[in-house]
Design a protein around this motif. Structure first.
Motif, PDB file in Angstrom:
ATOM      1  N   PRO A 232      34.190   8.870  27.364  1.00 51.47           N
ATOM      2  CA  PRO A 232      33.185   9.897  27.679  1.00 51.47           C
ATOM      3  C   PRO A 232      32.076   9.909  26.629  1.00 51.47           C
ATOM      4  N   PHE A 233      30.845   9.999  27.105  1.00 52.97           N
ATOM      5  CA  PHE A 233      29.736  10.038  26.158  1.00 52.97           C
ATOM      6  C   PHE A 233      28.582  10.842  26.747  1.00 52.97           C
ATOM      7  N   PRO A 234      27.793  11.510  25.898  1.00 54.81           N
ATOM      8  CA  PRO A 234      26.622  12.260  26.380  1.00 54.81           C
ATOM      9  C   PRO A 234      25.529  11.277  26.803  1.00 54.81           C
ATOM     10  N   CYS A 235      25.407  11.081  28.098  1.00 57.79           N
ATOM     11  CA  CYS A 235      24.424  10.127  28.604  1.00 57.79           C
ATOM     12  C   CYS A 235      23.047  10.767  28.695  1.00 57.79           C
ATOM     13  N   MET A 236      22.972  11.900  29.397  1.00 60.93           N
ATOM     14  CA  MET A 236      21.702  12.579  29.625  1.00 60.93           C
ATOM     15  C   MET A 236      21.627  13.852  28.788  1.00 60.93           C
ATOM     16  N   VAL A 237      20.461  14.088  28.212  1.00 54.26           N
ATOM     17  CA  VAL A 237      20.240  15.256  27.363  1.00 54.26           C
ATOM     18  C   VAL A 237      18.874  15.849  27.682  1.00 54.26           C
ATOM     19  N   ASN A 311      27.361  19.295  31.422  1.00 48.40           N
ATOM     20  CA  ASN A 311      27.686  20.175  30.298  1.00 48.40           C
ATOM     21  C   ASN A 311      26.408  20.496  29.526  1.00 48.40           C
ATOM     22  N   TRP A 312      26.077  21.792  29.450  1.00 47.10           N
ATOM     23  CA  TRP A 312      24.872  22.192  28.730  1.00 47.10           C
ATOM     24  C   TRP A 312      25.076  22.209  27.224  1.00 47.10           C
ATOM     25  N   GLU A 313      26.323  22.160  26.787  1.00 45.07           N
ATOM     26  CA  GLU A 313      26.631  22.257  25.362  1.00 45.07           C
ATOM     27  C   GLU A 313      26.759  20.862  24.743  1.00 45.07           C
ATOM     28  N   ILE A 314      26.296  20.724  23.514  1.00 45.50           N
ATOM     29  CA  ILE A 314      26.524  19.517  22.737  1.00 45.50           C
ATOM     30  C   ILE A 314      27.551  19.857  21.661  1.00 45.50           C
ATOM     31  N   THR A 315      28.742  19.348  21.829  1.00 45.40           N
ATOM     32  CA  THR A 315      29.852  19.676  20.937  1.00 45.40           C
ATOM     33  C   THR A 315      29.857  18.751  19.720  1.00 45.40           C
ATOM     34  N   PRO A 316      30.619  19.119  18.672  1.00 51.80           N
ATOM     35  CA  PRO A 316      30.754  18.204  17.536  1.00 51.80           C
ATOM     36  C   PRO A 316      31.288  16.831  17.943  1.00 51.80           C
ATOM     37  N   GLY A 333      20.672  -4.683  18.123  1.00 48.94           N
ATOM     38  CA  GLY A 333      19.278  -4.979  17.841  1.00 48.94           C
ATOM     39  C   GLY A 333      18.297  -4.122  18.612  1.00 48.94           C
ATOM     40  N   VAL A 334      18.786  -3.121  19.334  1.00 44.67           N
ATOM     41  CA  VAL A 334      17.900  -2.208  20.052  1.00 44.67           C
ATOM     42  C   VAL A 334      17.150  -1.328  19.056  1.00 44.67           C
ATOM     43  N   LEU A 335      17.847  -0.941  17.980  1.00 46.93           N
ATOM     44  CA  LEU A 335      17.230  -0.183  16.891  1.00 46.93           C
ATOM     45  C   LEU A 335      17.030  -1.095  15.691  1.00 46.93           C
ATOM     46  N   GLU A 336      15.901  -0.951  15.052  1.00 53.59           N
ATOM     47  CA  GLU A 336      15.625  -1.779  13.879  1.00 53.59           C
ATOM     48  C   GLU A 336      16.284  -1.218  12.628  1.00 53.59           C
ATOM     49  N   LYS A 337      16.535   0.084  12.628  1.00 56.43           N
ATOM     50  CA  LYS A 337      17.150   0.696  11.464  1.00 56.43           C
ATOM     51  C   LYS A 337      18.180   1.721  11.906  1.00 56.43           C
ATOM     52  N   GLU A 338      19.068   2.096  11.006  1.00 57.70           N
ATOM     53  CA  GLU A 338      20.089   3.082  11.316  1.00 57.70           C
ATOM     54  C   GLU A 338      19.454   4.450  11.519  1.00 57.70           C
ATOM     55  N   VAL A 339      20.027   5.234  12.422  1.00 53.65           N
ATOM     56  CA  VAL A 339      19.538   6.567  12.726  1.00 53.65           C
ATOM     57  C   VAL A 339      20.673   7.568  12.556  1.00 53.65           C
ATOM     58  N   ASN A 340      20.404   8.644  11.837  1.00 55.21           N
ATOM     59  CA  ASN A 340      21.345   9.759  11.745  1.00 55.21           C
ATOM     60  C   ASN A 340      21.008  10.706  12.889  1.00 55.21           C
ATOM     61  N   VAL A 341      21.866  10.779  13.905  1.00 50.36           N
ATOM     62  CA  VAL A 341      21.510  11.531  15.111  1.00 50.36           C
ATOM     63  C   VAL A 341      21.339  13.018  14.834  1.00 50.36           C
ATOM     64  N   GLU A 342      21.964  13.532  13.794  1.00 48.57           N
ATOM     65  CA  GLU A 342      21.800  14.956  13.496  1.00 48.57           C
ATOM     66  C   GLU A 342      20.342  15.281  13.154  1.00 48.57           C
ATOM     67  N   ASP A 343      19.596  14.267  12.728  1.00 48.51           N
ATOM     68  CA  ASP A 343      18.188  14.482  12.404  1.00 48.51           C
ATOM     69  C   ASP A 343      17.331  14.719  13.648  1.00 48.51           C
ATOM     70  N   ILE A 344      17.831  14.337  14.830  1.00 49.07           N
ATOM     71  CA  ILE A 344      17.027  14.511  16.041  1.00 49.07           C
ATOM     72  C   ILE A 344      17.604  15.610  16.936  1.00 49.07           C
TER      73      ILE A 344
END
Length: 353
Positions: A232-237, A311-316, A333-344
């Protein structure tokens, strides 16, 4: 709301299926031009001030059902917004319009949010929408019973770098000890994918709803894998801009209130939801099932709703899985650099629920 039409001629065989699927919008992760569709919204009665104008971008797929249902059931109006629904045929086009200021918010793939946020686009994920549903379909009697059997086979899926492509290679194939070199992937939109499967041009198709339900109802195909059941993964947000959050947070919150109500309606009233949504996907009242019997379109759409996890909620746990997806994107290789998702993430509305 969908109008009630007289009973129309049902479909004949898989060739007629192409008539159905051509009426569906192309993939959320495919390429294509933008299409406009005005939503409803009027001035509040009783002398109250006019509802605020707000433009909501969406893709005509079941993944975005809550965005469309909120319009069909007039939940945006109820929550103080005069919404114009703007339809797109790809998440890329939608997010470009959002960055350009033509769209205020939208429901689209999390991978789009990560890709554009990594480029400094000034976007935030403000709410949940739908957990990923992507199924692998094969023809009955093909001898393909599990993902491992796809080795050396031809599979139709969405474009390179799309959410489907990322999880297909990074999860589905990887967990079956296959690489992208082991499977010949043909990149097409989901409507063409199931037509190609029906004609024998490919051995399997990796699709989402309502294509899965339409194909399994009207064609001799079966589902051998669905990623949401095993990973299971959050596909759409729900995504908006930093500018909107700074200048118009109340409207963003009203949007989220309306879509929360829509999600609860999808969960608790699938029959009513299907009646309201069916006309968005298929302009026919009936379909011919694989056994030759007739099935109501609204029943197929209800089936597609019930396969989903909204699901409207984004859980931990969701945040953790989002980070896994971002890491897979970096690995591929889709992203050139690492991303911390909490920043977005901006979960202020959610934290106030």
């Amino acid at each position: 709301m969908r109008q009630t039409h007289g009973k129309r001629k049902s479909f004949k065989g898989w060739l007629a299926l192409s008539i159905v699927v051509v009426l569906l919008t192309l993939s959320a992760c495919g390429n294509g031009a933008r299409q406009g569709q005005a939503g409803s919204g009027e001035q509040s009665g009783g002398g109250q001030k006019q509802n605020q104008d707000f433009v909501v971008g969406y893709l005509n797929v079941m993944d975005d059902a809550q965005a469309m249902l909120a319009a069909e059931a007039k939940l945006y109006e109820k929550n103080g917004l005069n919404v114009t629904m703007q339809k797109f045929t790809s998440g890329t086009d939608l997010i470009k319009a959002m960055v350009g200021g033509q769209v205020d918010a939208g429901v689209l793939g999390f991978t789009n949010a990560v890709s554009w946020a990594a480029k400094g686009a000034g976007l935030k994920v403000v709410g949940g929408a739908q957990m990923g549903f992507h199924s692998i379909l094969v023809k009955e009697g093909s001898g393909i019973e599990k993902v491992e059997d796809l080795k050396g086979k031809k599979l139709a899926s969405q474009g390179q770098g799309s959410t489907a492509d990322i999880v297909l290679n990074g999860v589905a194939l990887k967990n079956a000890n296959l690489t992208k070199q082991d499977v010949q992937t043909v990149y097409v939109d989901p409507a063409q994918a199931i037509q190609s499967l029906a004609s024998g041009a490919v051995d399997a198709a990796f699709v989402f709803e309502p294509y899965n339900s339409i194909a399994t109802t009207t064609m001799g195909v079966k589902q051998i894998y669905e990623i949401g059941k095993v990973w299971p993964f959050p596909c759409m947000v729900v995504i908006t801009t930093d500018k909107n959050l700074k200048e118009n947070r109340d409207a963003v919150n009203q949007l989220l209130d309306a879509q929360k109500e829509a999600i609860e309606m999808l969960q608790n009233e699938p029959d009513k939801s299907a009646e309201l949504l069916a006309g968005n996907f298929v302009d026919q009242d009936t379909m011919t099932a694989v056994d030759g019997g007739e099935v109501r379109t609204v029943d197929v759409i209800r089936q597609a709703i019930e396969t989903q996890s909204f699901n409207w909620e984004i859980t931990p746990d969701n945040v953790g899985r989002m980070q896994e997806i971002a890491d897979i994107m970096k690995e591929q290789g889709v992203l050139e650099k690492e991303v911390n998702v909490e920043d977005i993430l901006d979960l202020e509305w959610q934290n106030g629920q």
